[in-house]
Motif scaffolding. Structure first.
Motif, PDB file in Angstrom:
ATOM      1  N   MET A   1       0.867  -1.173   0.092  1.00 13.17           N
ATOM      2  CA  MET A   1       0.108   0.192   0.540  1.00 13.17           C
ATOM      3  C   MET A   1       0.654   1.305  -0.288  1.00 13.17           C
ATOM      4  SD  MET A   1      -2.985  -1.353   2.479  1.00 13.17           S
ATOM      5  CE  MET A   1      -3.408   0.824   2.604  1.00 13.17           C
ATOM      6  N   ALA A   2       1.642   1.185   0.777  1.00 10.66           N
ATOM      7  CA  ALA A   2       2.882   2.419   0.951  1.00 10.66           C
ATOM      8  C   ALA A   2       3.661   2.735  -0.347  1.00 10.66           C
ATOM      9  CB  ALA A   2       3.461   1.978   1.873  1.00 10.66           C
ATOM     10  N   ALA A   3       3.802   1.383  -1.321  1.00  7.92           N
ATOM     11  CA  ALA A   3       4.486   1.695  -2.378  1.00  7.92           C
ATOM     12  C   ALA A   3       3.475   2.078  -3.765  1.00  7.92           C
ATOM     13  CB  ALA A   3       4.944   0.720  -2.926  1.00  7.92           C
ATOM     14  N   ALA A   4       2.422   1.305  -3.162  1.00  9.34           N
ATOM     15  CA  ALA A   4       1.468   2.133  -4.107  1.00  9.34           C
ATOM     16  C   ALA A   4       0.889   4.008  -3.741  1.00  9.34           C
ATOM     17  CB  ALA A   4      -0.263   1.592  -4.326  1.00  9.34           C
ATOM     18  N   GLY A   5       0.944   3.846  -2.320  1.00  8.47           N
ATOM     19  CA  GLY A   5       1.010   5.096  -2.639  1.00  8.47           C
ATOM     20  C   GLY A   5       2.185   5.696  -3.115  1.00  8.47           C
ATOM     21  N   TRP A   6       3.585   5.714  -2.776  1.00 10.00           N
ATOM     22  CA  TRP A   6       4.338   5.649  -3.357  1.00 10.00           C
ATOM     23  C   TRP A   6       4.441   6.158  -4.947  1.00 10.00           C
ATOM     24  CZ3 TRP A   6       8.993   3.559  -5.440  1.00 10.00           C
ATOM     25  CH2 TRP A   6       9.702   4.493  -5.821  1.00 10.00           C
ATOM     26  N   ILE A   7       3.937   5.274  -5.609  1.00 10.02           N
ATOM     27  CA  ILE A   7       3.919   5.517  -7.130  1.00 10.02           C
ATOM     28  C   ILE A   7       3.219   6.463  -7.601  1.00 10.02           C
ATOM     29  CG2 ILE A   7       2.896   4.391  -9.144  1.00 10.02           C
ATOM     30  CD1 ILE A   7       4.644   1.887  -7.847  1.00 10.02           C
ATOM     31  N   ALA A   8       1.732   6.492  -7.171  1.00 12.17           N
ATOM     32  CA  ALA A   8       0.690   7.931  -7.162  1.00 12.17           C
ATOM     33  C   ALA A   8       0.770   9.308  -7.281  1.00 12.17           C
ATOM     34  CB  ALA A   8      -0.692   7.069  -6.301  1.00 12.17           C
ATOM     35  N   TRP A  27       6.782   7.040 -15.731  1.00 13.93           N
ATOM     36  CA  TRP A  27       6.694   6.661 -14.987  1.00 13.93           C
ATOM     37  C   TRP A  27       6.119   5.705 -14.009  1.00 13.93           C
ATOM     38  CZ3 TRP A  27       9.192   6.767 -10.034  1.00 13.93           C
ATOM     39  CH2 TRP A  27       8.832   6.129  -9.223  1.00 13.93           C
ATOM     40  N   ALA A  28       4.516   5.671 -15.384  1.00 20.95           N
ATOM     41  CA  ALA A  28       3.204   4.266 -15.317  1.00 20.95           C
ATOM     42  C   ALA A  28       3.919   3.113 -15.696  1.00 20.95           C
ATOM     43  CB  ALA A  28       1.823   4.581 -15.564  1.00 20.95           C
ATOM     44  N   ALA A  29       4.471   3.399 -16.727  1.00 21.10           N
ATOM     45  CA  ALA A  29       5.519   2.325 -17.128  1.00 21.10           C
ATOM     46  C   ALA A  29       5.845   0.655 -16.651  1.00 21.10           C
ATOM     47  CB  ALA A  29       5.217   2.458 -18.868  1.00 21.10           C
ATOM     48  N   LEU A  30       6.775   1.753 -15.920  1.00 23.48           N
ATOM     49  CA  LEU A  30       7.419   0.847 -14.804  1.00 23.48           C
ATOM     50  C   LEU A  30       7.021   0.043 -14.333  1.00 23.48           C
ATOM     51  CD1 LEU A  30       9.897   3.962 -13.472  1.00 23.48           C
ATOM     52  CD2 LEU A  30      11.086   2.396 -14.862  1.00 23.48           C
ATOM     53  N   PRO A  31       7.841  -1.413 -14.157  1.00 19.81           N
ATOM     54  CA  PRO A  31       7.306  -1.854 -13.582  1.00 19.81           C
ATOM     55  C   PRO A  31       6.894  -2.297 -11.295  1.00 19.81           C
ATOM     56  CG  PRO A  31       9.799  -3.050 -14.170  1.00 19.81           C
ATOM     57  CD  PRO A  31       8.893  -1.459 -14.341  1.00 19.81           C
ATOM     58  N   ALA A  32       5.345  -2.942 -11.346  1.00 20.35           N
ATOM     59  CA  ALA A  32       4.393  -2.229  -9.980  1.00 20.35           C
ATOM     60  C   ALA A  32       5.225  -3.565  -9.431  1.00 20.35           C
ATOM     61  CB  ALA A  32       3.186  -3.144 -10.700  1.00 20.35           C
ATOM     62  N   THR A  46      10.039 -12.786  -4.006  1.00 19.20           N
ATOM     63  CA  THR A  46       8.944 -12.029  -4.513  1.00 19.20           C
ATOM     64  C   THR A  46       9.852 -11.066  -3.950  1.00 19.20           C
ATOM     65  OG1 THR A  46       6.902 -13.563  -4.016  1.00 19.20           O
ATOM     66  CG2 THR A  46       6.781 -11.066  -3.226  1.00 19.20           C
ATOM     67  N   ARG A  47      10.269 -11.071  -2.443  1.00 15.93           N
ATOM     68  CA  ARG A  47      10.926  -9.695  -1.865  1.00 15.93           C
ATOM     69  C   ARG A  47      12.016  -9.022  -2.899  1.00 15.93           C
ATOM     70  NH1 ARG A  47      10.468  -8.239   3.581  1.00 15.93           N
ATOM     71  NH2 ARG A  47       8.992  -9.954   4.870  1.00 15.93           N
ATOM     72  N   GLU A  48      13.314 -10.067  -3.624  1.00 20.03           N
ATOM     73  CA  GLU A  48      13.984  -9.936  -4.745  1.00 20.03           C
ATOM     74  C   GLU A  48      13.381  -8.507  -6.071  1.00 20.03           C
ATOM     75  OE1 GLU A  48      16.275 -13.592  -4.912  1.00 20.03           O
ATOM     76  OE2 GLU A  48      16.787 -13.511  -3.514  1.00 20.03           O
ATOM     77  N   ARG A  52      14.082  -5.299  -6.805  1.00 14.34           N
ATOM     78  CA  ARG A  52      14.303  -4.900  -8.120  1.00 14.34           C
ATOM     79  C   ARG A  52      13.687  -3.363  -8.897  1.00 14.34           C
ATOM     80  NH1 ARG A  52      15.531 -10.288  -9.346  1.00 14.34           N
ATOM     81  NH2 ARG A  52      13.520 -10.832 -10.354  1.00 14.34           N
ATOM     82  N   CYS A  53      12.337  -3.951  -8.753  1.00 13.54           N
ATOM     83  CA  CYS A  53      11.109  -2.719  -9.044  1.00 13.54           C
ATOM     84  C   CYS A  53      11.223  -1.529  -8.795  1.00 13.54           C
ATOM     85  CB  CYS A  53      10.140  -3.388  -9.542  1.00 13.54           C
ATOM     86  SG  CYS A  53       9.641  -4.643  -9.853  1.00 13.54           S
ATOM     87  N   ILE A  54      11.848  -1.757  -6.966  1.00 17.61           N
ATOM     88  CA  ILE A  54      11.964  -0.123  -6.474  1.00 17.61           C
ATOM     89  C   ILE A  54      13.473   0.590  -6.734  1.00 17.61           C
ATOM     90  CG2 ILE A  54      12.464   0.537  -4.196  1.00 17.61           C
ATOM     91  CD1 ILE A  54      10.850  -0.975  -2.481  1.00 17.61           C
ATOM     92  N   ASP A  55      14.521  -0.596  -6.648  1.00 22.61           N
ATOM     93  CA  ASP A  55      15.383   0.235  -7.473  1.00 22.61           C
ATOM     94  C   ASP A  55      15.512   0.838  -8.793  1.00 22.61           C
ATOM     95  OD1 ASP A  55      18.643   0.457  -7.257  1.00 22.61           O
ATOM     96  OD2 ASP A  55      18.540  -1.310  -9.288  1.00 22.61           O
ATOM     97  N   GLN A  56      14.744   0.052 -10.138  1.00 21.50           N
ATOM     98  CA  GLN A  56      14.680   0.701 -10.961  1.00 21.50           C
ATOM     99  C   GLN A  56      13.613   1.567 -10.801  1.00 21.50           C
ATOM    100  OE1 GLN A  56      12.967  -2.132 -14.019  1.00 21.50           O
ATOM    101  NE2 GLN A  56      12.648  -0.784 -15.514  1.00 21.50           N
ATOM    102  N   ARG A  57      12.906   2.474 -10.390  1.00 14.17           N
ATOM    103  CA  ARG A  57      12.292   3.243  -9.950  1.00 14.17           C
ATOM    104  C   ARG A  57      13.526   4.515  -9.337  1.00 14.17           C
ATOM    105  NH1 ARG A  57       6.765   3.615 -11.154  1.00 14.17           N
ATOM    106  NH2 ARG A  57       5.393   1.896 -11.608  1.00 14.17           N
ATOM    107  N   LEU A  58      13.611   3.786  -8.563  1.00 16.10           N
ATOM    108  CA  LEU A  58      14.673   5.322  -8.343  1.00 16.10           C
ATOM    109  C   LEU A  58      15.410   5.448  -8.810  1.00 16.10           C
ATOM    110  CD1 LEU A  58      15.023   2.892  -4.153  1.00 16.10           C
ATOM    111  CD2 LEU A  58      13.936   5.494  -4.629  1.00 16.10           C
ATOM    112  N   LYS A  59      16.354   4.722  -9.890  1.00 18.86           N
ATOM    113  CA  LYS A  59      17.101   5.804 -11.131  1.00 18.86           C
ATOM    114  C   LYS A  59      16.320   6.187 -11.701  1.00 18.86           C
ATOM    115  CE  LYS A  59      20.254   1.186 -11.069  1.00 18.86           C
ATOM    116  NZ  LYS A  59      21.068  -0.194 -11.383  1.00 18.86           N
TER     117      LYS A  59
END
Length: 230
Positions: A1-8, A27-32, A46-48, A52-59
């Motif tokens: 939920m926190a991740a979804a909020g951050w993305i929004a 931004w919306a097209a990056l992995p969920a 799942t955590r890994e 990776r998805c969070i790291d991709q968005r941060l980059k």
């Protein structure tokens, strides 16, 4: 939920701060980011994946300032302004942008050999689509999408794209994407091609004219079909 909020939150900020840049769509097209239900215990795999998805968005966010500068320098207004200021009649482009039509698809088209159809114009239309996106020429993107759609029906043995969309013997998913090109994308192109000047004009955004998913599927179907020619 926190991740979804951050993305929004980031998405809303991009829309408000850089409304016509196309960055919100990127931004919306990056992995969920999905760890499952709030009370679930995600596996290590799942955590890994999530990390990776969070790291991709941060980059992506880290590269945003550079991307914004390059994008600003490549907008039609800026390009023309620079040419005017230097007293030149040439248009100078210096830009970096993601490709709306995957270069790999264009290369696959280029490698096809056919005695029935010359793909030179189709390839050029795809290349110009990428140039239009890079310079935020969204009106041109809408028109190029229609040009591609109107150009390819003979490859499928049809007279027009309406016949292709309604009679294509593929899966329902493929038919839905082809019908999207025939209806929504065509209507948007018609709107900008045929509307007359008015007291107030609203220019399209990338969200309105981006049909890249449907176009990619169309191109892949063309490649499969023409690869089977003898």
């Amino acid at each position: 939920m926190a991740a979804a909020g951050w993305i929004a939150v980031v998405a809303n900020w991009l829309v408000e701060t850089l409304p016509e840049s196309g960055f919100a769509a990127e931004w919306a097209a990056l992995p969920a980011i999905d760890l499952g239900l709030p009370l679930s215990n995600p596996s290590s795999a799942t955590r890994e994946i999530t990390e990776r998805c969070i790291d991709q968005r941060l980059k992506w966010l880290a590269s945003l300032p550079t991307k914004a500068v390059l994008r600003a320098a490549s907008t039609p207004e800026q390009v023309n302004s620079q040419s005017l200021q230097t007293g030149r009649r040439e248009v100078k482009l210096a830009l970096t942008s993601r490709a709306v039509v995957d270069p790999a698809r264009i290369e696959e088209l280029r490698k096809l050999s056919s005695t029935k159809f010359d793909l030179t114009k189709l390839i050029r239309l795809c290349e110009e689509m990428n140039l239009a996106f890079a310079t935020e020429s969204y009106l041109a993107m809408a028109m190029l999408t229609r040009a591609i759609v109107d150009h390819v029906p003979p490859i499928f043995g049809m007279r027009n794209f309406s016949e292709v969309a309604n009679n294509y013997p593929g899966s329902n998913s493929v038919k839905r994407e082809l019908k999207n090109l025939e209806t929504t994308s065509r209507n948007i192109a018609d709107l900008h091609l045929h509307s007359q000047i008015g007291r107030k004009e609203v220019l399209p955004t990338i969200t309105q004219v981006d049909a890249s998913n449907s176009l990619d599927l169309l191109l892949s179907e063309i490649i499969v079909r023409m690869s089977g020619e003898h």
